[in-house]
Design a protein around this motif. Structure first.
Motif, mmCIF file in Angstrom:
data_model
loop_
_atom_site.group_PDB
_atom_site.id
_atom_site.type_symbol
_atom_site.label_atom_id
_atom_site.label_comp_id
_atom_site.label_asym_id
_atom_site.label_seq_id
_atom_site.Cartn_x
_atom_site.Cartn_y
_atom_site.Cartn_z
ATOM 1 N N UNK A 171 0.821 -1.406 0.053
ATOM 2 C CA UNK A 171 -0.005 -0.020 0.074
ATOM 3 C C UNK A 171 0.810 1.244 0.124
ATOM 4 N N UNK A 172 1.735 1.315 0.757
ATOM 5 C CA UNK A 172 2.555 2.618 0.799
ATOM 6 C C UNK A 172 3.477 2.749 -0.370
ATOM 7 N N UNK A 173 4.079 1.704 -0.895
ATOM 8 C CA UNK A 173 4.715 1.768 -2.058
ATOM 9 C C UNK A 173 3.888 2.219 -3.300
ATOM 10 N N UNK A 174 2.550 1.671 -3.330
ATOM 11 C CA UNK A 174 1.676 2.083 -4.462
ATOM 12 C C UNK A 174 1.275 3.488 -4.269
ATOM 13 N N UNK A 175 1.145 3.928 -3.029
ATOM 14 C CA UNK A 175 0.899 5.744 -3.000
ATOM 15 C C UNK A 175 2.127 6.311 -3.437
ATOM 16 N N UNK A 176 3.238 5.938 -3.240
ATOM 17 C CA UNK A 176 4.598 6.657 -3.708
ATOM 18 C C UNK A 176 4.413 6.484 -5.372
ATOM 19 N N UNK A 177 3.991 5.432 -5.868
ATOM 20 C CA UNK A 177 3.982 5.418 -7.316
ATOM 21 C C UNK A 177 2.919 6.390 -7.911
ATOM 22 N N UNK A 178 1.942 6.460 -7.218
ATOM 23 C CA UNK A 178 0.890 7.595 -7.767
ATOM 24 C C UNK A 178 1.167 8.797 -7.553
ATOM 25 N N UNK A 179 1.938 9.096 -6.615
ATOM 26 C CA UNK A 179 2.443 10.439 -6.024
ATOM 27 C C UNK A 179 3.475 11.081 -6.944
ATOM 28 N N UNK A 180 4.375 10.134 -7.273
ATOM 29 C CA UNK A 180 5.819 10.424 -7.870
ATOM 30 C C UNK A 180 6.264 9.767 -9.320
ATOM 31 N N UNK A 181 5.584 8.572 -9.558
ATOM 32 C CA UNK A 181 6.123 8.100 -10.682
ATOM 33 C C UNK A 181 5.313 8.358 -11.943
ATOM 34 N N UNK A 182 5.954 7.950 -12.823
ATOM 35 C CA UNK A 182 5.209 8.113 -14.381
ATOM 36 C C UNK A 182 4.550 6.872 -14.835
ATOM 37 N N UNK A 183 4.870 5.470 -14.178
ATOM 38 C CA UNK A 183 4.494 4.426 -14.787
ATOM 39 C C UNK A 183 4.378 3.524 -13.367
ATOM 40 N N UNK A 184 3.467 2.630 -13.534
ATOM 41 C CA UNK A 184 3.594 1.454 -12.529
ATOM 42 C C UNK A 184 3.594 -0.007 -13.334
ATOM 43 N N UNK A 185 4.688 -0.718 -12.731
ATOM 44 C CA UNK A 185 4.885 -2.118 -13.661
ATOM 45 C C UNK A 185 5.078 -3.033 -12.491
ATOM 46 N N UNK A 186 4.006 -3.795 -12.083
ATOM 47 C CA UNK A 186 3.892 -4.933 -11.074
ATOM 48 C C UNK A 186 4.435 -5.878 -12.080
ATOM 49 N N UNK A 187 4.657 -7.244 -11.479
ATOM 50 C CA UNK A 187 4.742 -8.688 -12.162
ATOM 51 C C UNK A 187 3.778 -9.614 -11.520
ATOM 52 N N UNK A 188 2.782 -9.915 -12.635
ATOM 53 C CA UNK A 188 1.759 -11.071 -12.413
ATOM 54 C C UNK A 188 2.535 -12.235 -11.744
ATOM 55 N N UNK A 189 2.082 -12.429 -10.581
ATOM 56 C CA UNK A 189 2.369 -13.567 -9.712
ATOM 57 C C UNK A 189 3.069 -13.137 -8.397
ATOM 58 N N UNK A 190 3.803 -11.827 -8.434
ATOM 59 C CA UNK A 190 4.013 -11.216 -7.292
ATOM 60 C C UNK A 190 2.728 -10.715 -6.822
ATOM 61 N N UNK A 191 1.976 -10.208 -7.547
ATOM 62 C CA UNK A 191 0.768 -9.728 -7.352
ATOM 63 C C UNK A 191 -0.235 -10.560 -8.308
ATOM 64 N N UNK A 192 -1.546 -11.267 -7.328
ATOM 65 C CA UNK A 192 -2.438 -12.017 -8.251
ATOM 66 C C UNK A 192 -3.197 -11.292 -9.015
ATOM 67 N N UNK A 193 -3.771 -12.000 -10.007
ATOM 68 C CA UNK A 193 -4.690 -11.413 -10.856
ATOM 69 C C UNK A 193 -6.003 -10.839 -10.478
ATOM 70 N N UNK A 194 -6.411 -11.243 -9.336
ATOM 71 C CA UNK A 194 -7.456 -10.706 -8.648
ATOM 72 C C UNK A 194 -7.216 -9.787 -7.702
ATOM 73 N N UNK A 195 -5.864 -9.353 -7.243
ATOM 74 C CA UNK A 195 -5.575 -8.012 -6.635
ATOM 75 C C UNK A 195 -5.153 -6.961 -7.515
ATOM 76 N N UNK A 196 -4.804 -7.034 -8.715
ATOM 77 C CA UNK A 196 -4.441 -6.155 -9.529
ATOM 78 C C UNK A 196 -5.539 -4.861 -9.925
ATOM 79 N N UNK A 197 -6.813 -4.938 -9.819
ATOM 80 C CA UNK A 197 -7.819 -3.943 -9.978
ATOM 81 C C UNK A 197 -7.499 -2.995 -8.851
ATOM 82 N N UNK A 198 -7.817 -3.626 -7.702
ATOM 83 C CA UNK A 198 -7.515 -2.820 -6.341
ATOM 84 C C UNK A 198 -6.267 -1.930 -6.273
ATOM 85 N N UNK A 199 -5.060 -2.561 -6.489
ATOM 86 C CA UNK A 199 -3.811 -2.084 -6.583
ATOM 87 C C UNK A 199 -3.569 -0.814 -7.735
#
Length: 271
Positions: A171-199
């Motif tokens: 959660x905190x890292x996702x907030x940093x991404x939205x606040x400061x980054x130009x893009x978000x690239x998680x890896x499927x597997x580290x995050x489940x398919x079901x969790x991706x929309x909320x993230x």
């Protein structure tokens, strides 16, 4: 779907010729090549930044991306300098991928203090602040809890905004991404398919709270895939979830053949 971009992983293994792989990806129409950042280990491998520079020097169009640089391995100010140089010499082809660093055993092996989970997230945010400051300001002073620079000049400056994409999950890292980054690239597997929309929603909400447009955040996904009858449908489902960039990582044998099949059979259906 014409705006969909597709990259392909080039393993850092010394068993793979990175130049041949990058040239093949360029000829097949991929938008960028990427590689992971794991300098310590028993399997023979290339250092990721050196390998990216070597691939960029031997190609003409294709983008290059570390997926993702572990911030604790390198001082943020040096990363700013490295990135500006590689981007300039490659003609503006760098996507700077950053992450907090997941491999604590590699930090220990290389004599690097292992950051706590909080320190990893705070250090990632501070690194972005320092890097952007050095890219844009005449002399940057920044005093963070983890990183600092003192009246640091850096020339030349990038002649365009080098995109910074983060591989984040908590959660905190996702907030940093939205606040400061130009893009978000998680890896499927580290995050489940079901969790991706909320993230993804959390990233975009953090961007809005920071006064940014959610449209300024590129949503990308690193996904393992092999060519098959349902591959295009599977990837189209990810695009429908809001991921406009896909980085394809081919597991198992026959990588070169798989990369070609994906380009010829699947990319046209995505684009």
């Amino acid at each position: 779907m014409s705006s969909i971009r597709v990259g392909v992983d080039v393993p850092a293994s010394t068993a793979v010729d990175p130049v041949a792989a990058a040239r093949a990806a360029e000829a097949l129409g991929y938008d960028f090549v990427s590689t992971s950042d794991h300098p310590s280990g028993t399997d023979p491998s290339h250092e990721s930044w050196t390998m990216l520079a070597w691939m960029a020097a031997h190609t003409e169009r294709i983008g290059v991306m570390p997926r993702v640089l572990g911030v604790p391995y390198r001082r943020p100010a040096m990363v700013a300098k490295m990135a500006e140089t590689l981007d300039r010499l490659s003609g503006g082809r760098l996507i700077l991928g950053l992450g907090g660093g997941s491999s604590d055993e590699e930090f220990r092996a290389f004599g690097i203090d292992v950051p706590s989970p909080r320190d990893k997230v705070d250090g990632l945010a501070e690194a972005i602040e320092i890097i952007r400051g050095l890219w844009t300001g005449p002399a940057t002073t920044y005093t963070g809890r983890i990183h600092h620079v003192a009246a640091a000049p850096m020339e030349p400056k990038p002649d365009h905004r080098i995109p910074i994409w983060l591989g984040t999950f908590g959660p905190r890292a996702l907030d940093v991404t939205g606040r400061l980054a130009d893009g978000w690239m998680p890896s499927l597997g580290y995050a489940s398919l079901e969790a991706l929309p909320a993230m993804r929603d959390r990233v975009l909400a953090a961007a809005e709270r920071a006064g940014r447009s959610p449209e300024d955040i590129t949503c990308a996904l690193n996904v393992e895939v092999r060519a098959g009858d349902d591959t295009a449908d599977r990837l189209r489902a990810l695009v429908a979830m809001g991921f406009t960039v896909l980085n394809l990582k081919v597991p198992g044998p026959g990588r070169d053949e798989q990369v070609e099949r994906l380009a010829l059979e699947v990319l046209p259906q995505l684009r």
